[in-house]
Design a protein around this motif. Sequence first.
Motif, PDB file in Angstrom:
ATOM      1  N   GLU A  33       0.832  -1.200   0.000  1.00 12.86           N
ATOM      2  CA  GLU A  33       0.000   0.000   0.000  1.00 12.86           C
ATOM      3  C   GLU A  33       0.867   1.250   0.000  1.00 12.86           C
ATOM      4  O   GLU A  33       0.591   2.219  -0.720  1.00 12.86           O
ATOM      5  CB  GLU A  33      -0.911  -0.005   1.230  1.00 12.86           C
ATOM      6  CG  GLU A  33      -1.824   1.204   1.329  1.00 12.86           C
ATOM      7  CD  GLU A  33      -2.768   1.327   0.156  1.00 12.86           C
ATOM      8  OE1 GLU A  33      -3.164   2.471  -0.163  1.00 12.86           O
ATOM      9  OE2 GLU A  33      -3.112   0.296  -0.465  1.00 12.86           O
ATOM     10  N   ALA A  34       1.940   1.241   0.806  1.00 12.66           N
ATOM     11  CA  ALA A  34       2.845   2.393   0.812  1.00 12.66           C
ATOM     12  C   ALA A  34       3.517   2.575  -0.541  1.00 12.66           C
ATOM     13  O   ALA A  34       3.689   3.701  -1.022  1.00 12.66           O
ATOM     14  CB  ALA A  34       3.892   2.224   1.913  1.00 12.66           C
ATOM     15  N   GLU A  35       3.885   1.458  -1.171  1.00 14.82           N
ATOM     16  CA  GLU A  35       4.520   1.538  -2.489  1.00 14.82           C
ATOM     17  C   GLU A  35       3.535   2.043  -3.543  1.00 14.82           C
ATOM     18  O   GLU A  35       3.913   2.823  -4.427  1.00 14.82           O
ATOM     19  CB  GLU A  35       5.060   0.164  -2.877  1.00 14.82           C
ATOM     20  CG  GLU A  35       5.828   0.151  -4.191  1.00 14.82           C
ATOM     21  CD  GLU A  35       7.065   1.008  -4.165  1.00 14.82           C
ATOM     22  OE1 GLU A  35       7.476   1.479  -5.244  1.00 14.82           O
ATOM     23  OE2 GLU A  35       7.614   1.223  -3.061  1.00 14.82           O
ATOM     24  N   ARG A  36       2.270   1.591  -3.442  1.00 16.78           N
ATOM     25  CA  ARG A  36       1.262   2.098  -4.390  1.00 16.78           C
ATOM     26  C   ARG A  36       1.081   3.601  -4.232  1.00 16.78           C
ATOM     27  O   ARG A  36       0.973   4.337  -5.219  1.00 16.78           O
ATOM     28  CB  ARG A  36      -0.065   1.368  -4.182  1.00 16.78           C
ATOM     29  CG  ARG A  36      -0.101  -0.029  -4.780  1.00 16.78           C
ATOM     30  CD  ARG A  36      -1.528  -0.532  -4.871  1.00 16.78           C
ATOM     31  NE  ARG A  36      -2.124  -0.683  -3.557  1.00 16.78           N
ATOM     32  CZ  ARG A  36      -2.076  -1.803  -2.843  1.00 16.78           C
ATOM     33  NH1 ARG A  36      -1.436  -2.857  -3.320  1.00 16.78           N
ATOM     34  NH2 ARG A  36      -2.643  -1.873  -1.656  1.00 16.78           N
ATOM     35  N   GLY A  37       1.032   4.057  -2.970  1.00 17.84           N
ATOM     36  CA  GLY A  37       0.896   5.488  -2.745  1.00 17.84           C
ATOM     37  C   GLY A  37       2.091   6.265  -3.271  1.00 17.84           C
ATOM     38  O   GLY A  37       1.938   7.332  -3.877  1.00 17.84           O
ATOM     39  N   ARG A  38       3.296   5.720  -3.041  1.00 17.17           N
ATOM     40  CA  ARG A  38       4.502   6.388  -3.533  1.00 17.17           C
ATOM     41  C   ARG A  38       4.524   6.404  -5.049  1.00 17.17           C
ATOM     42  O   ARG A  38       4.870   7.420  -5.668  1.00 17.17           O
ATOM     43  CB  ARG A  38       5.734   5.670  -2.991  1.00 17.17           C
ATOM     44  CG  ARG A  38       7.053   6.245  -3.482  1.00 17.17           C
ATOM     45  CD  ARG A  38       8.214   5.509  -2.841  1.00 17.17           C
ATOM     46  NE  ARG A  38       9.490   5.954  -3.368  1.00 17.17           N
ATOM     47  CZ  ARG A  38      10.058   5.481  -4.476  1.00 17.17           C
ATOM     48  NH1 ARG A  38       9.448   4.519  -5.165  1.00 17.17           N
ATOM     49  NH2 ARG A  38      11.211   5.935  -4.893  1.00 17.17           N
ATOM     50  N   ARG A  39       4.134   5.274  -5.689  1.00 19.08           N
ATOM     51  CA  ARG A  39       4.138   5.227  -7.149  1.00 19.08           C
ATOM     52  C   ARG A  39       3.105   6.195  -7.725  1.00 19.08           C
ATOM     53  O   ARG A  39       3.360   6.864  -8.743  1.00 19.08           O
ATOM     54  CB  ARG A  39       3.845   3.798  -7.610  1.00 19.08           C
ATOM     55  CG  ARG A  39       3.963   3.638  -9.119  1.00 19.08           C
ATOM     56  CD  ARG A  39       3.863   2.194  -9.524  1.00 19.08           C
ATOM     57  NE  ARG A  39       2.596   1.602  -9.161  1.00 19.08           N
ATOM     58  CZ  ARG A  39       2.436   0.686  -8.226  1.00 19.08           C
ATOM     59  NH1 ARG A  39       3.481   0.251  -7.544  1.00 19.08           N
ATOM     60  NH2 ARG A  39       1.247   0.179  -7.940  1.00 19.08           N
TER      61      ARG A  39
END
Length: 414
Positions: free
Chosen positions: A195-201
């Motif tokens: 989820e954090a990676e999706r937000g960062r992407r």
Amino acid sequence: MTFLMEGRPRREERSRALLAGASRRWVRLLPWGVAFVLFVVLLPTTIQVLSVDYGLNGGIASALAIAQTAPLLLAVFRPLRAWYVIFVADVAGALVLLTADLDKQSAWPFPPMQIIGYVGLCLALGLREPRRTLLLVWLATAAAGVGLEFVTPHGASGGSTLIIILSGVALVLAGALRERYEAQRKLAEQETISEAERGRRTLLEERARIARELHDVVAHHMSVITVQADSAAYRLQGLPPDVQEEFASIAATARQSLGEMRRLLGVLRNEEAHGELAPQPGLTRIGQLAEATARAGVPVEFTPCDADVPEAEALAAYRIVQEALANVVRHAPGAPTRVSVSVSEDGPQLTVLVVNGPPPVPPAAPLEVGGTGHGLVGMRERVRILGGTLDVGPLPDGGFRVAAQLPLTERTLT
């Protein structure tokens, strides 16, 4: 170095008490309670049984009892080390009992209190150690039990089979519980990381999109500067040579800047995004958004703005309204919505407001499942780049409000 860094968390984990990572306090205290109860109950019981029922000397009975029960307290932190001590003590105790006068009522090689303590220790092992260690522990237990069966004294009842079965069951059950917990923990960690990676992407993609759009805006102005500087000598008669050279230098610098921006755009622009080459929308296109949303079944009241604002702010206002209306269609279909864009004289600043009420009929299910709110990320990023403020949130009546204020530094009113 990598091996040492990977081994360090494992050592730290093994130094912690069993179930120390549990969320509930009573679960964290459970190993302590079980170990304390087993120690308090089994220590006097073992001394009593060995000295009275088996007729061992009081000192020997006490030493064996302490060696077989006291490590249970250590098992809360170091179950494998506790197993070393208890395993040796149980085997030694079985050999010492060979000197006692055993009859058919005597359990040998492991009296019941030893079996209870050993099974509790196996549960602690299963909650901490990997499969390979658990298998070696059980094989050692089975080997000791089978080996002692060959020297079973005449008339005594053997108890090796019982401890082999019970220890195996305890190791399997506790190991399965530990692996299930580890799998759930890793899954939760992976979901959090994903989820954090999706937000960062999403944030990076939105920044790249903003950069592309701002590039188009700046490239337009740079092109105008280049054309004006190149044509100045033809449009303005009688310019001195030094002024013409200055205009030529300005045009050359502008062309160089355009070339550098085009190379940057080649990095930022997605080759599949053919629509990016179209002119960027502004305030005049917001009315089309309102009409399209109304055709989708959402009544929209739109207050247009005729002010001439910089293209970057106009583009940001368009994207904010676009995302806000899309959210209304997704999450509150049919809700009456008010869209207004205005320019205030004090500041000055461009104010974008999108307010919707509650839907007339609550939807049975959302049009999109698993939304992450990443659209708001793009809104905040655009407003932050322009130095403005964004206020979003639900209203008491069940509606939702999006309000953005963008400072204007280069505006003219028509």
